[in-house]
Design an enzyme around this catalytic site. Structure first.
Site, PDB file in Angstrom:
ATOM      1  N   SER A 220       0.859  -1.174  -0.072  1.00 53.35           N
ATOM      2  CA  SER A 220       0.150   0.105   0.016  1.00 53.35           C
ATOM      3  C   SER A 220       0.757   1.267  -0.057  1.00 53.35           C
ATOM      4  O   SER A 220       0.412   2.490  -0.407  1.00 53.35           O
ATOM      5  CB  SER A 220      -0.881   0.040   1.180  1.00 53.35           C
ATOM      6  OG  SER A 220      -0.193   0.104   2.351  1.00 53.35           O
ATOM      7  N   HIS A 248      -4.664  -4.744  -0.474  1.00 50.57           N
ATOM      8  CA  HIS A 248      -5.048  -3.827  -1.563  1.00 50.57           C
ATOM      9  C   HIS A 248      -4.743  -4.757  -2.821  1.00 50.57           C
ATOM     10  O   HIS A 248      -4.597  -4.132  -4.028  1.00 50.57           O
ATOM     11  CB  HIS A 248      -3.838  -3.000  -1.326  1.00 50.57           C
ATOM     12  CG  HIS A 248      -4.069  -1.935  -0.318  1.00 50.57           C
ATOM     13  ND1 HIS A 248      -4.826  -0.748  -0.590  1.00 50.57           N
ATOM     14  CD2 HIS A 248      -3.649  -1.921   0.940  1.00 50.57           C
ATOM     15  CE1 HIS A 248      -4.616  -0.065   0.594  1.00 50.57           C
ATOM     16  NE2 HIS A 248      -4.137  -0.807   1.521  1.00 50.57           N
ATOM     17  N   LYS A 280     -11.962  -2.327   1.096  1.00 53.06           N
ATOM     18  CA  LYS A 280     -11.587  -1.764  -0.225  1.00 53.06           C
ATOM     19  C   LYS A 280     -12.202  -1.851  -1.462  1.00 53.06           C
ATOM     20  O   LYS A 280     -13.448  -1.441  -1.632  1.00 53.06           O
ATOM     21  CB  LYS A 280     -10.061  -1.925  -0.354  1.00 53.06           C
ATOM     22  CG  LYS A 280      -9.326  -1.493   1.114  1.00 53.06           C
ATOM     23  CD  LYS A 280      -7.796  -1.880   1.132  1.00 53.06           C
ATOM     24  CE  LYS A 280      -7.406  -1.481   2.331  1.00 53.06           C
ATOM     25  NZ  LYS A 280      -7.775  -2.111   3.506  1.00 53.06           N
TER      26      LYS A 280
END
Length: 437
Positions: A220, A248, A280
Site C-alpha cells: 500500500s 490492496h 477496499k
C-alpha cells in the site's frame, strides 16, 4: 523539487528555536495532563502540530468527506477530484451494493448484537465466507469484524514463542503488531527481496518449531508487488507456511482482479493463508482469512478477535458479498482501473516525478523527499481541487515523504492528465500544457 516546498537548514533551526521558546512560555502541565504528555510519541506529536501551525499548514488528516468518496468527493462543501480512498472499483455507492445492505438491515437490523459463536451468527456471514473461499478455490474462510484485528489476532494466536516469523520490512502495521503479540522470533527482510528472505530463513529455521513467511500481494505504501512464485518455492523448501495479505490486491491485481496469484499464474492453493480486507474493493468493513478447513475451524473456535468480538454487521457482510459478485461479473471494472493507474504512472514518469517502484495497478506514490514539502504540496493541490494525502515522517523516513495516489476505475482520462500536470507544475520541472494534451 522547488525550494518553496522545503525548509533550508537555517529555516529549520529558526523554527525549532521558536517552538522551544513557546514551550518555555507555556510552562509545565499540571498533574494528570503531565502524565498523559509523557505517553510514547506524545511530545513528538505536539511538536509536529506546533511546527505545522507555525508554517501555516492545515492538518491534512481527519478531513470530513460529505458524500460518497469515489473518483470525486465533497470536502468543505466543495467537489474535488479524489485520490484518497480505497474505492478501487467504484462499488461503494453502487445501487446494487446499497440495496443488498438495506435488505440485510431490514431483515437483521443494524448490528449482529453478539459474538457469532453465541448469538451473533447470521446467514449472510456464512454466505460471504463461502464466496470468499470459492474465490480462492480453497476449503474455507472466516470473516472478522476488523481488517487490522484480523492480522493482529490471527498472527498473535497462530504463532508462539518457539516459532519464527519472517516478514517483508514493508509489511503492514497490523502484521507487525500480530507478530509482536505472538512472542515468536521476528525477522524482517529487505522489501520485496526474496533472496534476503531465504538467507534469513536458512539461518533461523532449524531452531524454530514452526515458521511463517508474511508478505503482501500489493504494497500500500509503494504500489509494488512481490515475486509470488519465488516465495511459494521458498516456503516449501524451508518447511514454512506462506501468508499473503491481499488487502490492496483483491480487485486490483491480476487480469480480472483475482489477486496476486492470478498475476503470476500460481494456484491459489499454493499459498497456505490468504488474508484480505472487506473495506477496499468489497466496499464493506472487516477482514478475512481463507485456506485450509482445519485452520479455519480452529480460528472460529479459538481466535480471540473472533470468539470475543461482536459479529460483523449484517449490512456490511451483505455489501461485501454483493461487491464480490459484481467483481466476478464485471471484470471490465478492473481493466478500467488498471488502465487509469498505468496512464497516471506513465504521465508521472514523463513529467520527471519520482514514483518509486510502483507497478501502476492502483497505487502510485509521488516521492517528495521532505515531510514539510509533502504537506505543503498536498495543501496546495487541495486548494486547486485535488485531494491526495501526504505520507509523512514517522510513517516513512523524511527523505521518502510522499503523496500517495489511489486510483479508481471511475477516474477519467481528463482528471488524471490534469492531476499529473498540476503536481508537476507545483513541484517544478513541469510541462503542464504538454502533459494535459
Amino acid at each position: 523539487m522547488s525550494q518553496g516546498f522545503g525548509l533550508s537548514a537555517t529555516a529549520r533551526l529558526a523554527l525549532l528555536q521558536r517552538l522551544s521558546k513557546r514551550r518555555e512560555e507555556k510552562g509545565p502541565a499540571p498533574g494528570a495532563a503531565r502524565a498523559f504528555r509523557e505517553l510514547p510519541g506524545q511530545r513528538d506529536m505536539e511538536m509536529i502540530r506546533e511546527a505545522a501551525g507555525a508554517l501555516g499548514l492545515e492538518n491534512p488528516f481527519f478531513r470530513p468527506h460529505e458524500g460518497i468518496a469515489g473518483a470525486t468527493t465533497r470536502i468543505g462543501n466543495r467537489e474535488v477530484v479524489n485520490y484518497g480512498s480505497y474505492n478501487y472499483l467504484g462499488l461503494n455507492g453502487d445501487p446494487r451494493v446499497i440495496a443488498a445492505a438495506k435488505a440485510a438491515m431490514d431483515r437483521h437490523g443494524v448490528s449482529a448484537s453478539a459474538s457469532r459463536m453465541v448469538s451473533g451468527e447470521r446467514p449472510v456471514h456464512g454466505e460471504l465466507e463461502a464466496a470468499i473461499a470459492a474465490h480462492y478455490g480453497v476449503e474455507a474462510a472466516i470473516a472478522f469484524v476488523s481488517g487490522h484485528a484480523t492480522n493482529v489476532t490471527v498472527l498473535g494466536h497462530l504463532m508462539g514463542p518457539r516459532d519464527l516469523i519472517v516478514h517483508d520490512a514493508a509489511i503492514h502495521n497490523s502484521c507487525a503488531e500480530g507478530a509482536r503479540l505472538s512472542g515468536a522470533r521476528r525477522i524482517a527482510f529487505a522489501h520485496n527481496d526474496w533472496r534476503a528472505a531465504e538467507r534469513e530463513l536458512a539461518a533461523a529455521r532449524r531452531g524454530a518449531r514452526r515458521a511463517l513467511i508474511v508478505i503482501e500481494g500489493h504494497y500500500s505504501m509503494d504500489g509494488d508487488i512481490p515475486d509470488l512464485p519465488r516465495f511459494v518455492d521458498l516456503a516449501r523448501k524451508h518447511d514454512a507456511w506462506l501468508m499473503v495479505d491481499e488487502a490492496h490486491g483483491l480487485g486490483v491485481v491480476g487480469a480480472t482482479g483475482q489477486g496476486i496469484h492470478e498475476q503470476w499464474g500460481v494456484a491459489a492453493q499454493d499459498v497456505d493463508i490468504w488474508m484480505g480486507t472487506l473495506s477496499k474493493t468489497l466496499s464493506g468493513c472487516g477482514g478475512y482469512i481463507a485456506g485450509n478447513a482445519d485452520l479455519i475451524a480452529w480460528l472460529k473456535h479459538s481466535a480471540p478477535g473472533f470468539v470475543y468480538s461482536v459479529g460483523m454487521a449484517p449490512a456490511l457482510a451483505a455489501a461485501s458479498l454483493e461487491s464480490l459478485r459484481i467483481l466476478h461479473a464485471e471484470p471490465e471494472r478492473v481493466a478500467r482501473l488498471q488502465a487509469n493507474a498505468a496512464l497516471f504512472l506513465r504521465l508521472a514518469k514523463a513529467a520527471g516525478l519520482d514514483t518509486g517502484t510502483s507497478a501502476g495497478l492502483a497505487i502510485v506514490p509521488v516521492i517528495v523527499g521532505s515531510s514539510v514539502g509533502a504537506a505543503r504540496l498536498s495543501q496546495a493541490l487541495l486548494e486547486g481541487g485535488i485531494n491526495v494525502q501526504p505520507i509523512l515522517f514517522p510513517a516513512v523516513p523524511d527523505s521518502s515523504a510522499r503523496l500517495r495516489f489511489f486510483l479508481s476505475s471511475e477516474h477519467d482520462d481528463a482528471q488524471i492528465r490534469a492531476t499529473v500536470a498540476a503536481v508537476a507544475a507545483a513541484i517544478g520541472g513541469a510541462r503542464p500544457a504538454e502533459l494535459a494534451t
